[in-house]
Design a protein around this motif. Structure first.
Motif, PDB file in Angstrom:
ATOM      1  N   GLU A 101       0.839  -1.373   0.001  1.00  0.00           N
ATOM      2  CA  GLU A 101      -0.084   0.094  -0.578  1.00  0.00           C
ATOM      3  C   GLU A 101       0.706   1.189   0.206  1.00  0.00           C
ATOM      4  O   GLU A 101       0.172   2.119  -0.464  1.00  0.00           O
ATOM      5  CB  GLU A 101      -1.311   0.049   1.237  1.00  0.00           C
ATOM      6  N   ARG A 102       1.762   1.658   0.824  1.00  0.00           N
ATOM      7  CA  ARG A 102       2.778   1.831   0.750  1.00  0.00           C
ATOM      8  C   ARG A 102       4.003   2.140  -0.933  1.00  0.00           C
ATOM      9  O   ARG A 102       3.495   3.413  -0.738  1.00  0.00           O
ATOM     10  CB  ARG A 102       3.562   2.189   1.688  1.00  0.00           C
TER      11      ARG A 102
ATOM     12  N   THR B 126       2.353   1.843  -3.020  1.00  0.00           N
ATOM     13  CA  THR B 126       1.225   1.753  -4.339  1.00  0.00           C
ATOM     14  C   THR B 126       1.083   3.775  -4.273  1.00  0.00           C
ATOM     15  O   THR B 126       0.688   4.283  -5.302  1.00  0.00           O
ATOM     16  CB  THR B 126      -0.006   1.475  -4.489  1.00  0.00           C
ATOM     17  N   ALA B 127       0.983   4.301  -3.158  1.00  0.00           N
ATOM     18  CA  ALA B 127       0.217   5.401  -2.680  1.00  0.00           C
ATOM     19  C   ALA B 127       1.596   6.357  -3.371  1.00  0.00           C
ATOM     20  O   ALA B 127       1.208   7.553  -3.405  1.00  0.00           O
ATOM     21  CB  ALA B 127       0.572   5.800  -1.133  1.00  0.00           C
ATOM     22  N   ARG B 128       2.882   6.535  -2.473  1.00  0.00           N
ATOM     23  CA  ARG B 128       3.708   7.030  -3.160  1.00  0.00           C
ATOM     24  C   ARG B 128       4.392   6.871  -4.638  1.00  0.00           C
ATOM     25  O   ARG B 128       4.488   7.871  -4.815  1.00  0.00           O
ATOM     26  CB  ARG B 128       4.798   6.522  -2.495  1.00  0.00           C
TER      27      ARG B 128
ATOM     28  N   SER C 287       1.696   6.315  -6.800  1.00  0.00           N
ATOM     29  CA  SER C 287       0.760   6.936  -7.046  1.00  0.00           C
ATOM     30  C   SER C 287       0.220   8.732  -7.278  1.00  0.00           C
ATOM     31  O   SER C 287      -0.338   9.622  -8.002  1.00  0.00           O
ATOM     32  CB  SER C 287      -0.793   6.586  -6.591  1.00  0.00           C
ATOM     33  N   SER C 288       1.154   9.151  -6.503  1.00  0.00           N
ATOM     34  CA  SER C 288       1.021  10.812  -5.643  1.00  0.00           C
ATOM     35  C   SER C 288       2.309  11.681  -6.935  1.00  0.00           C
ATOM     36  O   SER C 288       1.959  12.307  -6.898  1.00  0.00           O
ATOM     37  CB  SER C 288       1.846  10.893  -4.337  1.00  0.00           C
ATOM     38  N   TRP C 289       2.995  10.858  -7.699  1.00  0.00           N
ATOM     39  CA  TRP C 289       3.908  11.510  -8.291  1.00  0.00           C
ATOM     40  C   TRP C 289       2.867  10.910 -10.206  1.00  0.00           C
ATOM     41  O   TRP C 289       2.517  10.162 -10.461  1.00  0.00           O
ATOM     42  CB  TRP C 289       4.955  10.566  -8.607  1.00  0.00           C
ATOM     43  N   ILE C 290       2.968  12.438 -10.935  1.00  0.00           N
ATOM     44  CA  ILE C 290       1.919  12.081 -12.465  1.00  0.00           C
ATOM     45  C   ILE C 290       3.323  11.389 -13.331  1.00  0.00           C
ATOM     46  O   ILE C 290       4.101  12.487 -13.528  1.00  0.00           O
ATOM     47  CB  ILE C 290       2.009  13.623 -12.399  1.00  0.00           C
ATOM     48  N   SER C 291       3.273  10.542 -13.932  1.00  0.00           N
ATOM     49  CA  SER C 291       4.236   9.445 -14.378  1.00  0.00           C
ATOM     50  C   SER C 291       4.659  10.862 -15.418  1.00  0.00           C
ATOM     51  O   SER C 291       5.347   9.896 -16.098  1.00  0.00           O
ATOM     52  CB  SER C 291       3.961   8.547 -14.388  1.00  0.00           C
TER      53      SER C 291
END
Length: 238
Positions: free
Chosen positions: A50-51, A53-55, A57-61
């Motif tokens: 989960e960590r 995935t969250a990290r 997802s927090s960046w706009i790839s």
């Protein structure tokens, strides 16, 4: 609270009566890791997934260049796994999930790239991108624990010698019986450790012909006429 593993009821009752602690049940989280005695389950390693995935997802790839995404993978996402890789032998399903998260972010949100992930994880000198492959990195970090035990370099290693290894030879300890799952995984890595150890010739007064590694295999020692019962014979190098 006090936690027990492979302890009979009478012994547990005697310990609890003396220390006046309440008995707790595993697993519990300590320093960010689950304290367990059995194999990691999906529930145990879910927080790390989960960590990650969250990290990611927090960046706009899509707004980052490929070089930028690669740097974030190598510097941040891979580093988040190191703590867990140093403590547990991680299941294959967990490794695949982590690799999927890294792969998806690296390729800009796409699940698959133009290059196989095994090729991407090769060193840059071999044509890869230098990303550490999860399973290999996990084994390498656990082998460091074997090295600590051999060199007796930490408080944990000294504890292992007193309470787990005792008077036994580390190289011939069986990886079964009433032992925690984590300790069994360390013992199962001993054949890999043997392949990568190099001995430096010295006085030879702390070297066993039968139970330690050397420049000759045990069968050659047998041909020299030295029996297994002669455990007090030590090899001397001049």
């Amino acid at each position: 609270m006090i936690f027990f593993c492979n302890t009979n009821t009478r012994t547990k009752a005697a310990i609890i009566r003396r220390v006046q602690f309440r008995e707790g049940s595993l697993p519990v989280t300590y320093l960010g890791l689950p304290l367990i005695t059995k194999r990691l389950s999906r529930t145990d390693y879910a927080p790390l997934v989960e960590r990650l995935t969250a990290r990611a997802s927090s960046w706009i790839s899509k707004a980052l260049s490929f070089a930028g995404r690669l740097q974030l993978v190598k510097a941040t996402l891979v580093s988040m796994q190191v703590y867990w890789c140093s403590a547990f032998f991680l299941p294959s399903t967990f490794a695949k999930e982590c690799d999927r998260i890294l792969r998806k972010f690296l390729w800009g949100g796409q699940g698959r790239g133009k290059v196989k992930w095994t090729e991407v994880c090769k060193p840059m000198a071999e044509g890869g991108l230098g990303i550490k492959e999860m399973k290999t990195w996990n084994r390498a970090l656990l082998l460091k624990q074997v090295w600590d035990i051999l060199m007796d370099q930490s408080l944990w290693a000294r504890w292992c010698h007193v309470y787990l290894i005792k008077q036994s030879k580390f190289w011939i300890m069986p990886a079964n019986g009433l032992q925690s799952w984590s300790w069994r995984q360390i013992l199962l890595l001993m054949p890999v450790a043997k392949e990568h150890l190099i001995y430096k010739c010295g006085r030879g007064d702390i070297f066993s012909l039968w139970f330690d590694l050397g420049c000759m295999e045990n069968q050659y020692i047998h041909y020299m006429g030295i029996g297994l019962s002669m455990t007090h014979i030590w090899a001397g190098w001049r």
